[in-house]
Scaffold this motif. Structure first.
Motif, mmCIF file in Angstrom:
data_model
loop_
_atom_site.group_PDB
_atom_site.id
_atom_site.type_symbol
_atom_site.label_atom_id
_atom_site.label_comp_id
_atom_site.label_asym_id
_atom_site.label_seq_id
_atom_site.Cartn_x
_atom_site.Cartn_y
_atom_site.Cartn_z
ATOM 1 N N ASP A 3 0.822 -1.209 0.000
ATOM 2 C CA ASP A 3 0.000 0.000 0.000
ATOM 3 C C ASP A 3 0.855 1.257 0.000
ATOM 4 O O ASP A 3 0.399 2.334 -0.406
ATOM 5 C CB ASP A 3 -0.917 0.018 1.232
ATOM 6 N N THR A 4 2.094 1.139 0.498
ATOM 7 C CA THR A 4 3.031 2.267 0.519
ATOM 8 C C THR A 4 4.373 1.808 -0.028
ATOM 9 O O THR A 4 4.876 0.749 0.360
ATOM 10 C CB THR A 4 3.228 2.808 1.946
ATOM 11 N N ILE A 5 4.938 2.582 -0.928
ATOM 12 C CA ILE A 5 6.249 2.266 -1.508
ATOM 13 C C ILE A 5 7.180 3.433 -1.216
ATOM 14 O O ILE A 5 6.850 4.599 -1.495
ATOM 15 C CB ILE A 5 6.141 2.037 -3.023
ATOM 16 N N THR A 6 8.340 3.128 -0.659
ATOM 17 C CA THR A 6 9.283 4.164 -0.257
ATOM 18 C C THR A 6 10.539 4.105 -1.110
ATOM 19 O O THR A 6 11.150 3.036 -1.270
ATOM 20 C CB THR A 6 9.675 3.998 1.224
ATOM 21 N N PHE A 7 10.917 5.253 -1.671
ATOM 22 C CA PHE A 7 12.174 5.385 -2.401
ATOM 23 C C PHE A 7 13.123 6.248 -1.588
ATOM 24 O O PHE A 7 12.699 7.265 -1.009
ATOM 25 C CB PHE A 7 11.944 6.006 -3.780
ATOM 26 N N SER A 8 14.400 5.867 -1.539
ATOM 27 C CA SER A 8 15.369 6.625 -0.743
ATOM 28 C C SER A 8 15.604 8.010 -1.315
ATOM 29 O O SER A 8 15.869 8.964 -0.596
ATOM 30 C CB SER A 8 16.693 5.864 -0.657
ATOM 31 N N GLY A 9 15.498 8.137 -2.633
ATOM 32 C CA GLY A 9 15.642 9.430 -3.289
ATOM 33 C C GLY A 9 14.322 9.887 -3.865
ATOM 34 O O GLY A 9 13.302 9.902 -3.187
ATOM 35 N N SER A 10 14.347 10.232 -5.163
ATOM 36 C CA SER A 10 13.147 10.745 -5.823
ATOM 37 C C SER A 10 12.496 9.674 -6.688
ATOM 38 O O SER A 10 13.185 8.905 -7.375
ATOM 39 C CB SER A 10 13.509 11.949 -6.691
ATOM 40 N N ALA A 11 11.165 9.667 -6.705
ATOM 41 C CA ALA A 11 10.422 8.761 -7.578
ATOM 42 C C ALA A 11 10.506 9.199 -9.037
ATOM 43 O O ALA A 11 10.088 8.455 -9.937
ATOM 44 C CB ALA A 11 8.962 8.685 -7.143
ATOM 45 N N LYS A 12 11.052 10.386 -9.273
ATOM 46 C CA LYS A 12 11.245 10.885 -10.633
ATOM 47 C C LYS A 12 12.562 10.398 -11.233
ATOM 48 O O LYS A 12 12.851 10.664 -12.400
ATOM 49 C CB LYS A 12 11.218 12.419 -10.659
ATOM 50 N N SER A 13 13.379 9.699 -10.428
ATOM 51 C CA SER A 13 14.600 9.089 -10.963
ATOM 52 C C SER A 13 14.223 8.027 -11.978
ATOM 53 O O SER A 13 13.150 7.412 -11.889
ATOM 54 C CB SER A 13 15.416 8.458 -9.836
ATOM 55 N N GLY A 14 15.107 7.787 -12.953
ATOM 56 C CA GLY A 14 14.765 6.780 -13.947
ATOM 57 C C GLY A 14 15.890 6.474 -14.913
ATOM 58 O O GLY A 14 16.984 7.047 -14.830
ATOM 59 N N ARG A 15 15.597 5.582 -15.821
ATOM 60 C CA ARG A 15 16.534 5.111 -16.841
ATOM 61 C C ARG A 15 15.790 4.820 -18.144
ATOM 62 O O ARG A 15 14.565 4.817 -18.176
ATOM 63 C CB ARG A 15 17.226 3.823 -16.391
ATOM 64 N N CYS A 16 16.553 4.496 -19.161
ATOM 65 C CA CYS A 16 15.984 4.019 -20.427
ATOM 66 C C CYS A 16 16.041 2.486 -20.392
ATOM 67 O O CYS A 16 16.850 1.854 -21.069
ATOM 68 C CB CYS A 16 16.763 4.570 -21.610
ATOM 69 N N TYR A 17 15.196 1.900 -19.564
ATOM 70 C CA TYR A 17 15.245 0.468 -19.275
ATOM 71 C C TYR A 17 15.098 -0.376 -20.545
ATOM 72 O O TYR A 17 14.431 0.011 -21.497
ATOM 73 C CB TYR A 17 14.144 0.100 -18.285
ATOM 74 N N MET A 18 15.727 -1.570 -20.496
ATOM 75 C CA MET A 18 15.719 -2.460 -21.656
ATOM 76 C C MET A 18 15.218 -3.844 -21.285
ATOM 77 O O MET A 18 15.705 -4.454 -20.333
ATOM 78 C CB MET A 18 17.144 -2.597 -22.214
ATOM 79 N N HIS A 19 14.279 -4.352 -22.053
ATOM 80 C CA HIS A 19 13.823 -5.728 -21.870
ATOM 81 C C HIS A 19 14.911 -6.684 -22.346
ATOM 82 O O HIS A 19 15.612 -6.414 -23.328
ATOM 83 C CB HIS A 19 12.542 -5.979 -22.656
ATOM 84 N N ASP A 44 14.188 11.798 -0.441
ATOM 85 C CA ASP A 44 14.672 13.108 -0.867
ATOM 86 C C ASP A 44 14.129 13.386 -2.264
ATOM 87 O O ASP A 44 14.724 12.982 -3.263
ATOM 88 C CB ASP A 44 16.201 13.147 -0.875
ATOM 89 N N PRO A 45 12.993 14.088 -2.366
ATOM 90 C CA PRO A 45 12.368 14.343 -3.673
ATOM 91 C C PRO A 45 13.272 15.094 -4.650
ATOM 92 O O PRO A 45 13.061 15.012 -5.864
ATOM 93 C CB PRO A 45 11.143 15.187 -3.308
ATOM 94 N N LYS A 46 14.268 15.814 -4.127
ATOM 95 C CA LYS A 46 15.165 16.570 -5.005
ATOM 96 C C LYS A 46 16.320 15.724 -5.541
ATOM 97 O O LYS A 46 17.040 16.150 -6.447
ATOM 98 C CB LYS A 46 15.720 17.779 -4.253
ATOM 99 N N ALA A 47 16.501 14.535 -4.964
ATOM 100 C CA ALA A 47 17.620 13.671 -5.380
ATOM 101 C C ALA A 47 17.225 12.837 -6.593
ATOM 102 O O ALA A 47 17.036 11.614 -6.526
ATOM 103 C CB ALA A 47 18.037 12.779 -4.224
ATOM 104 N N ILE A 48 17.085 13.516 -7.723
ATOM 105 C CA ILE A 48 16.685 12.854 -8.963
ATOM 106 C C ILE A 48 17.929 12.331 -9.678
ATOM 107 O O ILE A 48 18.827 13.101 -10.034
ATOM 108 C CB ILE A 48 15.910 13.815 -9.877
ATOM 109 N N VAL A 49 17.980 11.024 -9.874
ATOM 110 C CA VAL A 49 19.065 10.393 -10.630
ATOM 111 C C VAL A 49 18.479 9.962 -11.966
ATOM 112 O O VAL A 49 17.723 8.995 -12.050
ATOM 113 C CB VAL A 49 19.645 9.187 -9.877
ATOM 114 N N ALA A 50 18.813 10.699 -13.000
ATOM 115 C CA ALA A 50 18.223 10.445 -14.321
ATOM 116 C C ALA A 50 19.329 10.110 -15.311
ATOM 117 O O ALA A 50 20.109 10.983 -15.701
ATOM 118 C CB ALA A 50 17.444 11.676 -14.788
ATOM 119 N N ARG A 51 19.403 8.850 -15.708
ATOM 120 C CA ARG A 51 20.380 8.428 -16.717
ATOM 121 C C ARG A 51 19.631 8.238 -18.035
ATOM 122 O O ARG A 51 19.044 7.190 -18.289
ATOM 123 C CB ARG A 51 21.063 7.125 -16.306
ATOM 124 N N ASN A 52 19.649 9.280 -18.842
ATOM 125 C CA ASN A 52 18.945 9.268 -20.120
ATOM 126 C C ASN A 52 19.973 9.163 -21.230
ATOM 127 O O ASN A 52 20.731 10.107 -21.478
ATOM 128 C CB ASN A 52 18.117 10.550 -20.258
#
Length: 298
Positions: free
Chosen positions: A192-208, A261-269
């Motif tokens: 019901d609750t999911i916790t991220f240590s940094g920002s939920a806006k962090s992301g990648r160009c994930y590959m199947h 930390d909502p400001k800790a966005i790790v974005a590897r694009n």
């Protein structure tokens, strides 16, 4: 066509081998594993063995190097073990490739080699990488091996060398043997609750995993030195993974997402343009279709 696959019982390698066998491509593989349930020529072997090439067949079209300490958490705080396997093991395989008369060496690198993304920045294979900006033993081991391979090719270009920088890989496998994507999906389905240590806006160009294997196959046959990103078409955030999974699972009430930390966005694009142009390859699964293949394993 015949391929030699190092680390042949790994997640990516098993998908690659299955695709190759389906396409009539002969495969010889070796791994730490005692045996395999896939029908290919298999032997137990270790990339750290200086004589590993003694088990290789002669004249393979390519050696695909997928044997490594391949997760950052497996390498953290272990510089000797990491460099012994990921750097020296790679050099052992290059020597074995030349001795066996292989035509090409395909090395699996990672998008971890890219550092310090500015907001909105998309990096490609020509982006400058500041090695001093890295604190990851895993990333450093991949960068050192890339540099070694470039030097080897410049001295003797009889062996084509292709470096493939993989984005984060996910696919149909048990959560206990999965990575970050599979873990997040499991939580999205059950919590019901999911916790991220940094920002939920962090992301990648994930590959199947099936698209990664397709990219490797598309790279076979090159005789030059190239570094090529294999990455998805979409930049996908952690929140995206949660929400897409919930819809795929038919979850009635979305989970609450909390951020350390909502400001800790790790974005590897990273760009996959070069792979599309040079290899004639592109991802076949978008993120929704790809995540759908994982749902039955959650």
């Amino acid at each position: 066509m015949k391929l030699i696959v190092a680390g042949s019982e790994s997640f990516v390698a098993r998908e690659l081998i299955a695709q190759c066998l389906g396409a009539g491509i002969e495969v010889f593989g070796f791994d730490f594993a005692k045996n395999s349930d896939l029908v290919y020529e298999f032997k137990k072997g270790d990339v750290n063995d200086p004589n590993v090439g003694d088990i290789f067949p002669q004249g393979a079209d390519a050696i695909v190097h997928l044997a490594a300490l391949s997760r950052n958490e497996d390498c953290a705080g272990k510089p000797y073990e990491t460099f012994h396997t990921n750097v020296m093991g790679t050099l052992n395989l290059v020597r074995a490739a030349k001795a066996s008369g292989a035509k090409q060496f395909i090395f699996s690198s990672s998008d971890w080699v890219y550092e310090k993304f500015a907001p909105g920045e998309i990096k490609n294979e020509d982006s400058v990488i500041d090695i001093a900006g890295h604190t990851s033993e895993y990333a450093l081991s991949k960068l050192v091996s890339e540099a070694n391979l470039r030097q080897i090719y410049l001295r003797d270009n009889s062996l084509g060398i292709t470096v493939l920088r993989f984005a984060i890989i996910y696919g149909p496998r048990p959560v206990s043997r999965g990575g970050s994507v599979e873990r997040i999906m499991s939580e999205a389905k059950t919590k019901d609750t999911i916790t991220f240590s940094g920002s939920a806006k962090s992301g990648r160009c994930y590959m199947h995993v099936s698209d990664i294997a397709g990219g490797i196959r598309a790279a076979v046959g090159r005789k030059d030195f190239q570094i090529i990103n294999l990455a998805g078409d979409e930049f996908v955030t952690l929140e995206d993974i949660v929400r897409i999974t919930e819809k795929l699972c038919g979850k009635a009430t979305p989970a609450k997402i909390t951020e350390g930390d909502p400001k800790a966005i790790v974005a590897r694009n990273i760009s996959n343009k070069k792979a599309k142009e040079l290899l004639g390859w592109k991802p076949q699964l978008d993120i929704k279709a790809g995540l759908a293949t994982v749902v039955p394993h959650l």
